[in-house]
Design an enzyme around this catalytic site. Structure first.
Site, mmCIF file in Angstrom:
data_model
loop_
_atom_site.group_PDB
_atom_site.id
_atom_site.type_symbol
_atom_site.label_atom_id
_atom_site.label_comp_id
_atom_site.label_asym_id
_atom_site.label_seq_id
_atom_site.Cartn_x
_atom_site.Cartn_y
_atom_site.Cartn_z
ATOM 1 N N HIS A 46 66.240 -4.074 27.875
ATOM 2 C CA HIS A 46 65.775 -3.610 26.572
ATOM 3 C C HIS A 46 66.148 -2.149 26.403
ATOM 4 O O HIS A 46 66.229 -1.386 27.382
ATOM 5 C CB HIS A 46 64.257 -3.749 26.463
ATOM 6 C CG HIS A 46 63.784 -5.150 26.347
ATOM 7 N ND1 HIS A 46 62.552 -5.470 25.824
ATOM 8 C CD2 HIS A 46 64.352 -6.335 26.681
ATOM 9 C CE1 HIS A 46 62.388 -6.782 25.838
ATOM 10 N NE2 HIS A 46 63.462 -7.327 26.365
ATOM 11 N N GLU A 48 64.458 0.373 25.401
ATOM 12 C CA GLU A 48 63.459 1.308 25.921
ATOM 13 C C GLU A 48 63.565 1.460 27.434
ATOM 14 O O GLU A 48 63.510 2.581 27.957
ATOM 15 C CB GLU A 48 62.037 0.834 25.565
ATOM 16 C CG GLU A 48 61.787 0.666 24.090
ATOM 17 C CD GLU A 48 61.988 -0.760 23.603
ATOM 18 O OE1 GLU A 48 61.208 -1.193 22.732
ATOM 19 O OE2 GLU A 48 62.915 -1.443 24.066
ATOM 20 N N CYS A 76 57.590 -4.131 23.443
ATOM 21 C CA CYS A 76 56.972 -5.336 24.005
ATOM 22 C C CYS A 76 56.110 -4.936 25.201
ATOM 23 O O CYS A 76 56.138 -3.777 25.635
ATOM 24 C CB CYS A 76 58.070 -6.312 24.427
ATOM 25 S SG CYS A 76 58.974 -5.801 25.909
ATOM 26 N N CYS A 79 58.133 -3.234 28.105
ATOM 27 C CA CYS A 79 58.538 -1.855 27.809
ATOM 28 C C CYS A 79 57.326 -0.928 27.768
ATOM 29 O O CYS A 79 57.397 0.211 28.234
ATOM 30 C CB CYS A 79 59.315 -1.803 26.501
ATOM 31 S SG CYS A 79 60.906 -2.663 26.623
#
Length: 145
Positions: A46, A48, A76, A79
C-alpha cells in the site's frame, strides 16, 4: 496533498488502486509512494506502508514521531497499524473509506485509547478531487472487468 493526488493518478495509470502517500518531516517532503500491489504481487504494498518505509530509511530511524503522512484515502487497518508502530505524529487524508477506514469511518484504530500511541487526524483535505479519482477508477474497473 496535491503530491499525494498526483501519485494516486500515477497509480491509476498503472492499473493500481489510485492511492498516493507523502511523508513530511519538519516541513520537508522526505518520502512518497503510490500503491504497488499489482506490480509487486504483494497485498501489503500500500502507498502508506511504502512511504513510511522510505521515510524511516531516509531518517535512519523508524520513529516518525515528528512526521505527517498525507494520503488521499483514509488508511486501512494494516496501514493504520503501521502508523501506530512508527509513532507517526499526524495523518491528513482526503476521503473517508466507508468499507475499510481505520481512522474513524469503520474503526478508529489510530486514536484507540487503549494503545500506547495515538495519531492526530485531519480529514477532508481535497476530498472532492480524491473522491472523483477513486470513483472513476472503480467505474473503469467495473466496465472493463
Amino acid at each position: 496533498m496535491r503530491l499525494a493526488l498526483y501519485l494516486a493518478q500515477q497509480a491509476y495509470q498503472l492499473g493500481e488502486i489510485p492511492v498516493g502517500a507523502v511523508v513530511v518531516h519538519e516541513d520537508e517532503v522526505i518520502a512518497w509512494a503510490h500503491n504497488e500491489k499489482e506490480f509487486r504481487h504483494d497485498a501489503t504494498a500500500h502507498a502508506e506502508i511504502l512511504a513510511l518505509q522510505r521515510a524511516a530509511r531516509y531518517l535512519g530511524n523508524w520513529h516518525l514521531n515528528n512526521a505527517t503522512l498525507y494520503c488521499n484515502l483514509e488508511p486501512c487497518p494494516m496501514c493504520a497499524g503501521a502508523m501506530l508502530n512508527t509513532r507517526l505524529k499526524r495523518l491528513v487524508y482526503a476521503c473517508r473509506d466507508p468499507k475499510a477506514g481505520a481512522a474513524g469511518s469503520v474503526i478508529d484504530l489510530v486514536r484507540y485509547p487503549g494503545l500506547n500511541h495515538q495519531v492526530q487526524i485531519e480529514g477532508g483535505l481535497l476530498q472532492e478531487e480524491s473522491s472523483k479519482l477513486l470513483k472513476s477508477f472503480f467505474a473503469d474497473l467495473r466496465r472493463d472487468g
